[in-house]
Design a protein around this motif. Structure first.
Motif, PDB file in Angstrom:
ATOM      1  N   SER A   1       0.843  -1.205   0.000  1.00  0.00           N
ATOM      2  CA  SER A   1       0.000   0.000   0.000  1.00  0.00           C
ATOM      3  C   SER A   1       0.876   1.252   0.000  1.00  0.00           C
ATOM      4  O   SER A   1       0.529   2.256  -0.623  1.00  0.00           O
ATOM      5  CB  SER A   1      -0.946   0.010   1.204  1.00  0.00           C
ATOM      6  N   TYR A   2       2.019   1.172   0.664  1.00  0.00           N
ATOM      7  CA  TYR A   2       3.002   2.270   0.642  1.00  0.00           C
ATOM      8  C   TYR A   2       3.450   2.528  -0.792  1.00  0.00           C
ATOM      9  O   TYR A   2       3.426   3.660  -1.288  1.00  0.00           O
ATOM     10  CB  TYR A   2       4.188   1.846   1.517  1.00  0.00           C
ATOM     11  N   ILE A   3       3.842   1.452  -1.495  1.00  0.00           N
ATOM     12  CA  ILE A   3       4.331   1.572  -2.874  1.00  0.00           C
ATOM     13  C   ILE A   3       3.230   2.053  -3.815  1.00  0.00           C
ATOM     14  O   ILE A   3       3.437   2.947  -4.643  1.00  0.00           O
ATOM     15  CB  ILE A   3       4.903   0.225  -3.358  1.00  0.00           C
ATOM     16  N   MET A   4       2.046   1.463  -3.683  1.00  0.00           N
ATOM     17  CA  MET A   4       0.946   1.825  -4.573  1.00  0.00           C
ATOM     18  C   MET A   4       0.538   3.282  -4.398  1.00  0.00           C
ATOM     19  O   MET A   4       0.216   3.967  -5.375  1.00  0.00           O
ATOM     20  CB  MET A   4      -0.243   0.892  -4.331  1.00  0.00           C
ATOM     21  N   THR A   5       0.551   3.762  -3.150  1.00  0.00           N
ATOM     22  CA  THR A   5       0.199   5.158  -2.891  1.00  0.00           C
ATOM     23  C   THR A   5       1.215   6.095  -3.526  1.00  0.00           C
ATOM     24  O   THR A   5       0.847   7.105  -4.146  1.00  0.00           O
ATOM     25  CB  THR A   5       0.125   5.411  -1.372  1.00  0.00           C
ATOM     26  N   GLN A   6       2.493   5.779  -3.395  1.00  0.00           N
ATOM     27  CA  GLN A   6       3.532   6.606  -4.005  1.00  0.00           C
ATOM     28  C   GLN A   6       3.403   6.606  -5.524  1.00  0.00           C
ATOM     29  O   GLN A   6       3.524   7.643  -6.174  1.00  0.00           O
ATOM     30  CB  GLN A   6       4.915   6.114  -3.585  1.00  0.00           C
ATOM     31  N   GLN A   7       3.176   5.423  -6.101  1.00  0.00           N
ATOM     32  CA  GLN A   7       3.046   5.329  -7.550  1.00  0.00           C
ATOM     33  C   GLN A   7       1.860   6.127  -8.062  1.00  0.00           C
ATOM     34  O   GLN A   7       1.945   6.797  -9.100  1.00  0.00           O
ATOM     35  CB  GLN A   7       2.930   3.860  -7.968  1.00  0.00           C
ATOM     36  N   GLU A   8       0.756   6.065  -7.341  1.00  0.00           N
ATOM     37  CA  GLU A   8      -0.435   6.809  -7.756  1.00  0.00           C
ATOM     38  C   GLU A   8      -0.178   8.309  -7.674  1.00  0.00           C
ATOM     39  O   GLU A   8      -0.602   9.075  -8.560  1.00  0.00           O
ATOM     40  CB  GLU A   8      -1.624   6.427  -6.869  1.00  0.00           C
ATOM     41  N   ALA A   9       0.533   8.741  -6.630  1.00  0.00           N
ATOM     42  CA  ALA A   9       0.850  10.161  -6.489  1.00  0.00           C
ATOM     43  C   ALA A   9       1.760  10.627  -7.625  1.00  0.00           C
ATOM     44  O   ALA A   9       1.558  11.716  -8.192  1.00  0.00           O
ATOM     45  CB  ALA A   9       1.519  10.415  -5.139  1.00  0.00           C
ATOM     46  N   ILE A  10       2.756   9.813  -7.979  1.00  0.00           N
ATOM     47  CA  ILE A  10       3.664  10.156  -9.086  1.00  0.00           C
ATOM     48  C   ILE A  10       2.889  10.226 -10.399  1.00  0.00           C
ATOM     49  O   ILE A  10       3.082  11.146 -11.208  1.00  0.00           O
ATOM     50  CB  ILE A  10       4.806   9.131  -9.178  1.00  0.00           C
ATOM     51  N   HIS A  11       2.017   9.279 -10.595  1.00  0.00           N
ATOM     52  CA  HIS A  11       1.205   9.241 -11.816  1.00  0.00           C
ATOM     53  C   HIS A  11       0.343  10.507 -11.926  1.00  0.00           C
ATOM     54  O   HIS A  11       0.286  11.151 -12.986  1.00  0.00           O
ATOM     55  CB  HIS A  11       0.334   7.996 -11.810  1.00  0.00           C
ATOM     56  N   ARG A  12      -0.294  10.893 -10.842  1.00  0.00           N
ATOM     57  CA  ARG A  12      -1.170  12.073 -10.873  1.00  0.00           C
ATOM     58  C   ARG A  12      -0.372  13.350 -11.072  1.00  0.00           C
ATOM     59  O   ARG A  12      -0.808  14.265 -11.771  1.00  0.00           O
ATOM     60  CB  ARG A  12      -1.978  12.158  -9.588  1.00  0.00           C
ATOM     61  N   ALA A  13       0.803  13.414 -10.439  1.00  0.00           N
ATOM     62  CA  ALA A  13       1.611  14.630 -10.531  1.00  0.00           C
ATOM     63  C   ALA A  13       2.289  14.778 -11.883  1.00  0.00           C
ATOM     64  O   ALA A  13       2.419  15.889 -12.411  1.00  0.00           O
ATOM     65  CB  ALA A  13       2.662  14.635  -9.421  1.00  0.00           C
ATOM     66  N   SER A  14       2.725  13.651 -12.451  1.00  0.00           N
ATOM     67  CA  SER A  14       3.501  13.705 -13.694  1.00  0.00           C
ATOM     68  C   SER A  14       2.639  13.578 -14.940  1.00  0.00           C
ATOM     69  O   SER A  14       3.028  14.040 -16.018  1.00  0.00           O
ATOM     70  CB  SER A  14       4.554  12.593 -13.695  1.00  0.00           C
ATOM     71  N   GLY A  15       1.501  12.915 -14.796  1.00  0.00           N
ATOM     72  CA  GLY A  15       0.659  12.670 -15.963  1.00  0.00           C
ATOM     73  C   GLY A  15       1.134  11.497 -16.811  1.00  0.00           C
ATOM     74  O   GLY A  15       0.538  11.197 -17.845  1.00  0.00           O
ATOM     75  N   LEU A  16       2.218  10.843 -16.381  1.00  0.00           N
ATOM     76  CA  LEU A  16       2.736   9.700 -17.136  1.00  0.00           C
ATOM     77  C   LEU A  16       1.787   8.518 -16.977  1.00  0.00           C
ATOM     78  O   LEU A  16       1.320   8.228 -15.878  1.00  0.00           O
ATOM     79  CB  LEU A  16       4.124   9.304 -16.628  1.00  0.00           C
ATOM     80  N   ASN A  17       1.534   7.821 -18.086  1.00  0.00           N
ATOM     81  CA  ASN A  17       0.710   6.627 -17.956  1.00  0.00           C
ATOM     82  C   ASN A  17       1.553   5.457 -17.445  1.00  0.00           C
ATOM     83  O   ASN A  17       2.783   5.534 -17.390  1.00  0.00           O
ATOM     84  CB  ASN A  17       0.009   6.281 -19.279  1.00  0.00           C
TER      85      ASN A  17
END
Length: 204
Positions: free
Chosen positions: A154-170
């Protein structure tokens, strides 16, 4: 992804044999006397180590110790009642998200989990008949595997989701960047391994 979906997604990746069952919970409840007896010692010992070791104390404010001890005490009390259901597992996944917020790294969490399990195992082996102690220890080893999986993932998934939202990278592009970094580290690792193999051959 909501908390329930995240929790179920992670649990589906844990081998079923390593997820505590209702019967495991019943077994834990039989030893409430043991767990209540050691509650204060576990809480105190846990945070004595956290606040004394350089690897962990940097992440916590000493003024918050009473609050954090109370949080751990609640976790300990709920966990040792053995009610391992969907609400309990979602709570453990939430712990990983809270760790992101408070910048508690996974290595620190895993190390302290190990300390706690070792403490409980030692007490069980000293105070219970060996066969009973081993049965309870097995439940706590399963609990450790499942809870740590939920917290870390859940730690990893939360970080990944935050990076995805901030960067817009798919996800596909993020995956490519991750594999580039993996390949770089693999090159380093293979060089280290080759050096160690050569050293072992020369020493043989």
């Amino acid at each position: 992804m909501d908390l329930t979906s995240m929790t179920n997604h992670i649990l589906q990746q844990v081998p079923a044999i390593l997820i505590p069952t209702a019967s495991d919970g019943e077994l834990v409840r039989r030893y409430q006397g043991f767990f209540k007896k050691h509650e204060d010692t576990v809480i105190r010992g846990f945070y004595d180590l956290v606040y004394s070791d350089p690897a962990t104390r940097q992440h916590l404010d000493p003024k918050e110790r009473p609050m954090r001890e109370n949080t751990l005490r609640q976790w300990y009390q709920v966990t040792t009642t053995g009610h391992f259901d969907e609400h309990y597992w979602a709570w453990q996944a939430l712990v990983g998200i809270v760790h992101v917020k408070h910048k508690i790294p996974n290595p620190a969490m895993l190390g302290m989990w190990s300390w706690m399990i070792n403490f409980i195992q030692k007490g069980l082996l000293e105070e219970l008949p060996a066969n009973e102690a081993l049965d309870v220890i097995q439940v706590f080893q399963k609990l450790q595997a499942t809870v740590c999986s939920l917290i870390v993932e859940s730690y990893i998934m939360t970080q990944q989701e935050a990076i995805h939202r901030a960067s817009g990278l798919n996800q596909a592009i993020m995956g490519r960047f991750i594999h580039i970094e993996i390949d770089r580290l693999l090159g380093q690792g293979r060089a280290i391994l080759q050096e160690k193999v050569q050293q072992a051959a020369m020493a043989a």
